[in-house]
Design a protein around this motif. Structure first.
Motif, PDB file in Angstrom:
ATOM      1  N   ILE A 210       0.873  -1.178   0.000  1.00 47.85           N
ATOM      2  CA  ILE A 210       0.000   0.000   0.000  1.00 47.85           C
ATOM      3  C   ILE A 210       0.905   1.223   0.000  1.00 47.85           C
ATOM      4  O   ILE A 210       2.016   1.194   0.558  1.00 47.85           O
ATOM      5  CB  ILE A 210      -0.952   0.014   1.222  1.00 47.85           C
ATOM      6  CG1 ILE A 210      -2.075   1.038   1.032  1.00 47.85           C
ATOM      7  CG2 ILE A 210      -0.189   0.262   2.524  1.00 47.85           C
ATOM      8  CD1 ILE A 210      -3.220   0.900   2.036  1.00 47.85           C
ATOM      9  N   ASP A 211       0.468   2.282  -0.643  1.00 42.64           N
ATOM     10  CA  ASP A 211       1.298   3.482  -0.712  1.00 42.64           C
ATOM     11  C   ASP A 211       0.415   4.677  -1.018  1.00 42.64           C
ATOM     12  O   ASP A 211      -0.749   4.535  -1.415  1.00 42.64           O
ATOM     13  CB  ASP A 211       2.364   3.340  -1.805  1.00 42.64           C
ATOM     14  CG  ASP A 211       3.416   4.443  -1.748  1.00 42.64           C
ATOM     15  OD1 ASP A 211       3.823   4.811  -0.634  1.00 42.64           O
ATOM     16  OD2 ASP A 211       3.822   4.945  -2.813  1.00 42.64           O
ATOM     17  N   TYR A 212       0.968   5.855  -0.820  1.00 44.86           N
ATOM     18  CA  TYR A 212       0.322   7.080  -1.293  1.00 44.86           C
ATOM     19  C   TYR A 212       1.415   8.004  -1.787  1.00 44.86           C
ATOM     20  O   TYR A 212       2.557   7.958  -1.322  1.00 44.86           O
ATOM     21  CB  TYR A 212      -0.514   7.733  -0.176  1.00 44.86           C
ATOM     22  CG  TYR A 212       0.070   9.032   0.330  1.00 44.86           C
ATOM     23  CD1 TYR A 212      -0.254  10.250  -0.283  1.00 44.86           C
ATOM     24  CD2 TYR A 212       0.997   9.036   1.368  1.00 44.86           C
ATOM     25  CE1 TYR A 212       0.317  11.434   0.156  1.00 44.86           C
ATOM     26  CE2 TYR A 212       1.571  10.212   1.807  1.00 44.86           C
ATOM     27  CZ  TYR A 212       1.241  11.406   1.201  1.00 44.86           C
ATOM     28  OH  TYR A 212       1.824  12.571   1.617  1.00 44.86           O
ATOM     29  N   GLN A 213       1.060   8.857  -2.750  1.00 44.05           N
ATOM     30  CA  GLN A 213       1.972   9.873  -3.261  1.00 44.05           C
ATOM     31  C   GLN A 213       1.229  11.196  -3.386  1.00 44.05           C
ATOM     32  O   GLN A 213       0.016  11.222  -3.628  1.00 44.05           O
ATOM     33  CB  GLN A 213       2.519   9.470  -4.637  1.00 44.05           C
ATOM     34  CG  GLN A 213       3.389   8.227  -4.627  1.00 44.05           C
ATOM     35  CD  GLN A 213       4.702   8.415  -3.913  1.00 44.05           C
ATOM     36  OE1 GLN A 213       5.339   9.474  -4.016  1.00 44.05           O
ATOM     37  NE2 GLN A 213       5.138   7.404  -3.167  1.00 44.05           N
ATOM     38  N   THR A 214       1.951  12.294  -3.205  1.00 40.56           N
ATOM     39  CA  THR A 214       1.352  13.591  -3.483  1.00 40.56           C
ATOM     40  C   THR A 214       1.103  13.695  -4.988  1.00 40.56           C
ATOM     41  O   THR A 214       1.650  12.933  -5.788  1.00 40.56           O
ATOM     42  CB  THR A 214       2.242  14.736  -2.998  1.00 40.56           C
ATOM     43  OG1 THR A 214       3.548  14.595  -3.558  1.00 40.56           O
ATOM     44  CG2 THR A 214       2.358  14.728  -1.482  1.00 40.56           C
ATOM     45  N   SER A 215       0.280  14.642  -5.376  1.00 40.63           N
ATOM     46  CA  SER A 215      -0.237  14.683  -6.743  1.00 40.63           C
ATOM     47  C   SER A 215       0.844  14.725  -7.808  1.00 40.63           C
ATOM     48  O   SER A 215       0.760  14.012  -8.824  1.00 40.63           O
ATOM     49  CB  SER A 215      -1.163  15.887  -6.911  1.00 40.63           C
ATOM     50  OG  SER A 215      -2.272  15.769  -6.046  1.00 40.63           O
ATOM     51  N   SER A 216       1.873  15.546  -7.609  1.00 38.85           N
ATOM     52  CA  SER A 216       2.908  15.672  -8.642  1.00 38.85           C
ATOM     53  C   SER A 216       3.621  14.351  -8.860  1.00 38.85           C
ATOM     54  O   SER A 216       3.887  13.954 -10.004  1.00 38.85           O
ATOM     55  CB  SER A 216       3.906  16.775  -8.276  1.00 38.85           C
ATOM     56  OG  SER A 216       4.461  16.544  -6.987  1.00 38.85           O
ATOM     57  N   LEU A 219       1.160  11.796 -10.577  1.00 42.56           N
ATOM     58  CA  LEU A 219       0.981  12.041 -12.004  1.00 42.56           C
ATOM     59  C   LEU A 219       2.161  11.523 -12.817  1.00 42.56           C
ATOM     60  O   LEU A 219       1.984  10.922 -13.878  1.00 42.56           O
ATOM     61  CB  LEU A 219       0.792  13.544 -12.256  1.00 42.56           C
ATOM     62  CG  LEU A 219      -0.552  14.133 -11.834  1.00 42.56           C
ATOM     63  CD1 LEU A 219      -0.479  15.653 -11.826  1.00 42.56           C
ATOM     64  CD2 LEU A 219      -1.665  13.652 -12.749  1.00 42.56           C
ATOM     65  N   SER A 220       3.371  11.742 -12.329  1.00 41.08           N
ATOM     66  CA  SER A 220       4.548  11.399 -13.122  1.00 41.08           C
ATOM     67  C   SER A 220       5.029   9.972 -12.915  1.00 41.08           C
ATOM     68  O   SER A 220       5.521   9.339 -13.855  1.00 41.08           O
ATOM     69  CB  SER A 220       5.700  12.363 -12.807  1.00 41.08           C
ATOM     70  OG  SER A 220       6.079  12.249 -11.450  1.00 41.08           O
ATOM     71  N   SER A 221       4.875   9.435 -11.705  1.00 42.58           N
ATOM     72  CA  SER A 221       5.512   8.161 -11.395  1.00 42.58           C
ATOM     73  C   SER A 221       4.554   7.004 -11.120  1.00 42.58           C
ATOM     74  O   SER A 221       4.942   5.844 -11.262  1.00 42.58           O
ATOM     75  CB  SER A 221       6.445   8.330 -10.188  1.00 42.58           C
ATOM     76  OG  SER A 221       7.460   9.267 -10.461  1.00 42.58           O
ATOM     77  N   VAL A 222       3.321   7.305 -10.706  1.00 43.36           N
ATOM     78  CA  VAL A 222       2.385   6.228 -10.395  1.00 43.36           C
ATOM     79  C   VAL A 222       1.412   5.991 -11.549  1.00 43.36           C
ATOM     80  O   VAL A 222       1.021   4.844 -11.810  1.00 43.36           O
ATOM     81  CB  VAL A 222       1.619   6.509  -9.082  1.00 43.36           C
ATOM     82  CG1 VAL A 222       0.680   5.352  -8.752  1.00 43.36           C
ATOM     83  CG2 VAL A 222       2.602   6.722  -7.931  1.00 43.36           C
ATOM     84  N   SER A 323       1.343  23.275 -15.547  1.00 40.34           N
ATOM     85  CA  SER A 323       1.178  22.923 -14.136  1.00 40.34           C
ATOM     86  C   SER A 323       0.136  21.834 -13.953  1.00 40.34           C
ATOM     87  O   SER A 323       0.284  20.955 -13.090  1.00 40.34           O
ATOM     88  CB  SER A 323       0.819  24.157 -13.310  1.00 40.34           C
ATOM     89  OG  SER A 323      -0.417  24.708 -13.711  1.00 40.34           O
ATOM     90  N   ALA A 324      -0.939  21.853 -14.752  1.00 38.79           N
ATOM     91  CA  ALA A 324      -1.962  20.817 -14.618  1.00 38.79           C
ATOM     92  C   ALA A 324      -1.370  19.443 -14.906  1.00 38.79           C
ATOM     93  O   ALA A 324      -1.689  18.461 -14.231  1.00 38.79           O
ATOM     94  CB  ALA A 324      -3.132  21.099 -15.558  1.00 38.79           C
ATOM     95  N   ALA A 325      -0.498  19.365 -15.904  1.00 35.88           N
ATOM     96  CA  ALA A 325       0.092  18.085 -16.279  1.00 35.88           C
ATOM     97  C   ALA A 325       1.157  17.625 -15.298  1.00 35.88           C
ATOM     98  O   ALA A 325       1.342  16.421 -15.093  1.00 35.88           O
ATOM     99  CB  ALA A 325       0.693  18.187 -17.681  1.00 35.88           C
ATOM    100  N   ARG A 326       1.848  18.571 -14.649  1.00 38.90           N
ATOM    101  CA  ARG A 326       2.977  18.215 -13.785  1.00 38.90           C
ATOM    102  C   ARG A 326       2.649  18.271 -12.303  1.00 38.90           C
ATOM    103  O   ARG A 326       3.146  17.454 -11.516  1.00 38.90           O
ATOM    104  CB  ARG A 326       4.150  19.158 -14.073  1.00 38.90           C
ATOM    105  CG  ARG A 326       4.699  19.071 -15.481  1.00 38.90           C
ATOM    106  CD  ARG A 326       5.672  17.926 -15.661  1.00 38.90           C
ATOM    107  NE  ARG A 326       6.849  18.101 -14.801  1.00 38.90           N
ATOM    108  CZ  ARG A 326       7.896  18.871 -15.116  1.00 38.90           C
ATOM    109  NH1 ARG A 326       7.914  19.538 -16.276  1.00 38.90           N
ATOM    110  NH2 ARG A 326       8.920  18.964 -14.302  1.00 38.90           N
ATOM    111  N   LEU A 327       1.829  19.246 -11.895  1.00 35.55           N
ATOM    112  CA  LEU A 327       1.536  19.443 -10.479  1.00 35.55           C
ATOM    113  C   LEU A 327       0.108  19.074 -10.113  1.00 35.55           C
ATOM    114  O   LEU A 327      -0.190  18.824  -8.944  1.00 35.55           O
ATOM    115  CB  LEU A 327       1.782  20.907 -10.070  1.00 35.55           C
ATOM    116  CG  LEU A 327       3.163  21.494 -10.362  1.00 35.55           C
ATOM    117  CD1 LEU A 327       3.228  22.929  -9.856  1.00 35.55           C
ATOM    118  CD2 LEU A 327       4.270  20.643  -9.741  1.00 35.55           C
TER     119      LEU A 327
END
Length: 369
Positions: A210-216, A219-222, A323-327
């Protein structure tokens, strides 16, 4: 994940709003020239997490916007869940750097401060905020476990032993850890990772389930893991509407919020002390999660220069799309709005703080008294 037209529109509206609210500081100073200089952008985490991706998104744009077009170099100073880097920054004096040092704080830096962690030797009121970035977070599971959920109800997962790579229970990780406990899930954190990206790598290697990531970072890694069938989003932490209610995260409108999952799971309640504490720390940690600071003693000209530079970045014609695509789709704030965001990110209701302090001791043996 594809950013919807609605999300892009919201990003544009947010960017336009920030540009329109350009701080009055620009009229109060003359700025500084950074020609032939190198600006050090200190990030107190490893280079694989969301803060690194956020900083690396802004660094080249900031280089273009600052007077003299200095080189902006992102430097990583991980350790002790970001308190090592923050303590180092506290010791810096602006006079020794002449506008060439900035620091990127995160919720994992704010939470130890909020909880009076004895390792904290930094004071936010000494620093000078020039940008505040809201963000969100997404929890995710391996496909085999995600398939066991009954819609949004996670009751079928309550007998599963989960392993989670964590920076520490007093860091931003307390938001997911408390959420999972409220859902009745058994999640064992492996403490000591230096950034959320390291937690993602544990998940990819099968060392965590189980994991969580912040949005940026999500978007890029998950997102590639989701597209490859290696991960399934479970929930976001949500966002706040104008009335302060938890709603779906605008960056991930197709993913349910924790509030929705909690409402669908009999073991969880969206009222009472645990919910109020979770909500208070989610608000402190996510809408006010990432901020850029100049060190103590920064001159008005330095503050003016960086504030105007960030305003110019946000006002770019292509910023909303980039920013929408990256952040993700979140407000980027300067001036008075950044100050207000700093206040909300470094203050929490005493009752919520007391609940979390007691919960940390009971659940993880962490004593902050």
């Amino acid at each position: 994940m594809t950013i919807s037209k609605t999300a892009r529109g919201m990003a544009l509206a947010a960017a336009t709003g920030v540009a329109a609210l350009s701080t009055s500081a620009n009229a109060a100073g003359h700025g500084i020239d950074l020609t032939d200089e190198t600006v050090r952008f200190i990030i107190p985490f490893s280079e694989s997490g969301g803060s690194a991706k956020w900083a690396n998104f802004y660094a080249p744009l900031l280089s273009e916007a600052l007077p003299g077009n200095p080189t902006v170099v992102v430097e990583y100073m991980p350790g002790a869940g970001s308190t090592r880097g923050a303590n180092w920054f506290q010791e810096q004096d602006a006079e020794d750097h002449n506008g060439t040092l900035i620091f990127g704080s995160s919720g994992s830096t704010q939470f130890p401060y909020l909880l009076d962690d004895p390792r904290v030797r930094y004071e936010y009121s000494d620093w000078n905020v020039v940008l505040a970035s809201g963000t969100g977070g997404v929890a995710y599971l391996p496909p085999d476990l995600a398939s066991q959920m009954d819609g949004l109800d996670v009751t079928a997962l309550q007998d599963t032993d989960f392993i989670y790579g964590s920076q520490g229970a007093t860091r931003l990780d307390l938001v997911p850890l408390l959420a999972w406990e409220m859902l009745g899930m058994s999640v064992e954190p492996v403490f000591g990772i230096e950034g959320r990206g390291d937690g993602r790598l544990m998940f990819e290697r099968g060392e965590a389930n189980i994991d969580y990531q912040t949005s940026s970072a999500y978007l890029s890694s998950v997102t590639p893991l989701v597209e490859a069938g290696q991960a399934v989003p479970m929930m976001t932490w949500g966002a706040l509407d104008e009335d302060g209610n938890i709603v779906r995260d605008p960056t991930f409108p197709d993913i349910p919020s924790f509030k929705e999952v909690c409402e669908a799971t009999p073991a969880c309640e969206t009222s009472g002390p645990a919910w109020e504490a979770w909500k208070a720390f989610m608000i402190a940690g996510f809408p006010a999660q990432k901020m850029v600071f100049l060190p103590k003693g920064a001159s008005n000209d330095e503050i003016v220069t960086y504030t105007q530079a960030f305003n110019d970045v946000i006002a770019r014609d292509d910023f909303a799309e980039l920013s929408a695509a990256r952040l993700g789709v979140y407000p980027q704030m300067t001036g008075d709005r950044a100050q207000a965001t700093l206040a909300s990110g470094t203050n929490v209701d005493p009752a919520a703080k007391e609940f979390v302090v007691n919960w940390l001791e009971e659940s993880y043996g962490v004593s902050l008294n």
